[in-house]
Design a protein around this motif. Structure first.
Motif, mmCIF file in Angstrom:
data_model
loop_
_atom_site.group_PDB
_atom_site.id
_atom_site.type_symbol
_atom_site.label_atom_id
_atom_site.label_comp_id
_atom_site.label_asym_id
_atom_site.label_seq_id
_atom_site.Cartn_x
_atom_site.Cartn_y
_atom_site.Cartn_z
ATOM 1 N N HIS A 179 21.453 6.316 24.933
ATOM 2 C CA HIS A 179 21.951 7.387 24.040
ATOM 3 C C HIS A 179 22.828 8.358 24.817
ATOM 4 O O HIS A 179 22.341 9.175 25.604
ATOM 5 C CB HIS A 179 20.781 8.148 23.397
ATOM 6 C CG HIS A 179 21.234 9.126 22.348
ATOM 7 N ND1 HIS A 179 20.870 9.030 21.026
ATOM 8 C CD2 HIS A 179 22.071 10.200 22.407
ATOM 9 C CE1 HIS A 179 21.430 10.013 20.340
ATOM 10 N NE2 HIS A 179 22.169 10.736 21.168
ATOM 11 N N HIS B 79 27.031 10.376 24.515
ATOM 12 C CA HIS B 79 28.241 10.617 23.707
ATOM 13 C C HIS B 79 29.439 10.620 24.651
ATOM 14 O O HIS B 79 29.827 11.675 25.158
ATOM 15 C CB HIS B 79 28.140 11.964 22.980
ATOM 16 C CG HIS B 79 27.029 12.039 21.993
ATOM 17 N ND1 HIS B 79 27.228 11.931 20.631
ATOM 18 C CD2 HIS B 79 25.683 12.192 22.159
ATOM 19 C CE1 HIS B 79 26.062 12.025 20.003
ATOM 20 N NE2 HIS B 79 25.111 12.189 20.914
ATOM 21 N N HIS C 299 20.361 9.983 14.677
ATOM 22 C CA HIS C 299 19.996 11.301 15.194
ATOM 23 C C HIS C 299 19.031 11.874 14.156
ATOM 24 O O HIS C 299 19.450 12.252 13.060
ATOM 25 C CB HIS C 299 21.214 12.208 15.296
ATOM 26 C CG HIS C 299 22.041 12.002 16.514
ATOM 27 N ND1 HIS C 299 22.764 10.868 16.730
ATOM 28 C CD2 HIS C 299 22.243 12.801 17.603
ATOM 29 C CE1 HIS C 299 23.389 10.972 17.894
ATOM 30 N NE2 HIS C 299 23.094 12.129 18.457
ATOM 31 N N HIS D 39 16.203 11.361 19.486
ATOM 32 C CA HIS D 39 15.792 12.780 19.639
ATOM 33 C C HIS D 39 14.432 13.074 19.017
ATOM 34 O O HIS D 39 13.494 13.387 19.717
ATOM 35 C CB HIS D 39 16.847 13.743 19.066
ATOM 36 C CG HIS D 39 18.159 13.676 19.762
ATOM 37 N ND1 HIS D 39 18.326 14.055 21.063
ATOM 38 C CD2 HIS D 39 19.384 13.238 19.338
ATOM 39 C CE1 HIS D 39 19.577 13.870 21.419
ATOM 40 N NE2 HIS D 39 20.238 13.371 20.398
ATOM 41 N N ASP E 251 22.201 11.670 26.986
ATOM 42 C CA ASP E 251 22.788 12.331 25.806
ATOM 43 C C ASP E 251 24.182 12.906 26.075
ATOM 44 O O ASP E 251 25.127 12.568 25.390
ATOM 45 C CB ASP E 251 21.843 13.417 25.273
ATOM 46 C CG ASP E 251 22.102 13.782 23.820
ATOM 47 O OD1 ASP E 251 22.870 13.057 23.155
ATOM 48 O OD2 ASP E 251 21.550 14.781 23.345
HETATM 49 ZN ZN LIG Z 1 23.092 12.567 20.562
#
Ligand SMILES: [Zn+2]
Length: 419
Positions: A62, A64, A217, A249, A316
């Protein structure tokens, strides 16, 4: 290529082994007891691991990449909250600051940083709430550009929601048509609870239609009433999609009452829902606004693990409006995750790499993952002799091999004391 004198968990009863790799197929051909100091004459390139731990390459389940290395532009996140970060990101998009070349360079820099810390596989969420799908199209090219040294999966992620953002549902589907690997979503940011449930049903429909996995998410909010995790479990089971859905999350789970958790955990287990937990980032984002006894806001890693659920620990962000730190070093993430969850017992310490190897590999559904004969050679040499030492020392990666090819190597650090 041969990696000699390698310590591989579960192989040869703890004895050192030699790992032979076919240079053409990039696969592990044999794993045999180490030949010792007298290595038979061979044409192969030889790397002497000298008894060090050899692990499968880490899996970042996970992150971005399209947000990476953007912290401070157009402005800093003063409150440190998730909601200000989303607002900054909207401003950034509207100001036209996300040009393709910049996204590409920032994403590749972030992927390289992760790879230099042992990663070989990345699942990146990519914001598709943009009529031009700019970041998504760039990341599709990046995926191809870096495939020799890192495998990337793209999640069609509607950062601003599929109903809260007009046309978000169509943009997710457009990204799937253009090759997104996974369906994303963010139900707790939809206008109402009902819209959030509807969004999940729609996203599961898309997953079924395009034959993809789902990674949501979910409940990343300091609100014990945010309960979309149970909807994911129910939809997964109803549609016989066991093992195909990941909850990312789930910060709200840290607020759930024991009675509710006791009902929820078996449903999650029977749906074989997998988890992607980002402890460093949620410690930073959650529990804001309290003057004392600040909640941690990290999903209950220990309770999930002890119940037999699959938990991946993930970075993340690398320097973006959500989180100004991060460098892709998953060993730091594991360190934080075990500390915040009261998991410094031997059974977790001595198996700590599971959270960044086999567990996230299950989230991604990777085939042929792990150091076994016949599998692709995706492995790293750590400057350590046990998982405990890796966790305690945060040991560097000395060699990384992806698809049988050396990605990089570096010398071990030696400290010369004066006396
Ligand atoms: Zn995220």
């Amino acid at each position: 290529m041969r990696i000699t004198n390698a310590l591989v968990k579960g192989a040869a009863n703890g004895q050192l082994v030699d790992i032979d790799i076919d240079p053409i197929t990039g696969k592990i051909t044999t794993i045999t007891p180490a030949a010792g100091p007298f290595i038979a004459e061979t044409e192969a390139e030889i790397y002497d691991a000298a008894g060090r731990l050899v692990s499968p390459q880490f899996v970042e389940a996970h992150i971005h990449l399209d947000y990476a290395n953007t912290a401070g532009i157009p402005r800093d996140n003063e409150s440190g909250t998730l909601f200000e970060a989303i607002e900054i990101w909207r401003e950034r998009k509207e100001a036209g600051l996300n040009n393709p070349d910049l996204i590409r360079r920032n994403a590749i820099a972030a992927a390289k940083s992760a790879v230099e810390h042992g990663v070989g596989f990345i699942r990146t969420h990519v914001d598709v709430t943009d009529p031009e799908l700019t970041a998504f199209r760039v990341l599709k090219d990046v995926k191809e550009e870096i495939r020799d040294w890192c495998d990337v999966e793209l999640v069609a992620f509607p950062q601003n929601g599929i109903y809260a953002y007009q046309g978000g549902d169509r943009l997710v589907e457009q990204a799937l048509k253009e090759g997104a690997d996974v369906v994303g979503g963010i139900p707790h940011l939809e206008p109402t609870r009902e819209d959030g449930v509807d969004s999940l049903k729609h996203l599961f429909d898309l997953g079924e239609k395009y034959g993809t996995r789902i990674d949501i998410h979910c409940d990343e909010i300091d609100d014990a009433q945010s309960r979309f995790v149970e909807v994911i479990a129910a939809e997964t089971t109803k549609r016989s999609m066991q093992g195909l859905a990941t909850v990312s999350h789930s910060a709200a789970m840290s607020y759930y009452e024991p009675g509710y958790m006791a009902r929820l955990l078996p449903k999650l287990a029977s749906a074989d829902v997998t988890f992607a937990v980002c402890p460093n980032e949620n410690l930073h984002l959650q529990g804001r606004g309290y003057s004392h006894a600040t909640p941690r806001g990290v999903a209950p890693i220990k309770a999930l693990t002890d119940f037999g659920l699959n938990v991946a620990l993930c970075q993340d962000s690398i320097s973006d409006p959500w989180y100004p730190m991060g460098n892709g070093d998953l060993l730091r993430v594991v360190d934080t995750g075990l500390h915040v969850s009261h998991m410094l017992q031997p059974k977790y310490i001595d198996n700590c790499l599971e959270f960044i190897t086999h567990n996230p590999a299950k989230n991604l559904g990777l085939r042929g993952y792990g150091i076994m004969e016949g599998n692709p050679a995706n492995l790293i040499v750590l400057d350590a002799h046990s998982e405990r030492e890796v966790l305690q020392e945060g040991c560097p990666v000395l060699l990384s091999v992806h698809r049988g090819k050396r990605v990089f190597s570096r010398a071990a650090i030696n400290t010369d004391w004066e006396s």
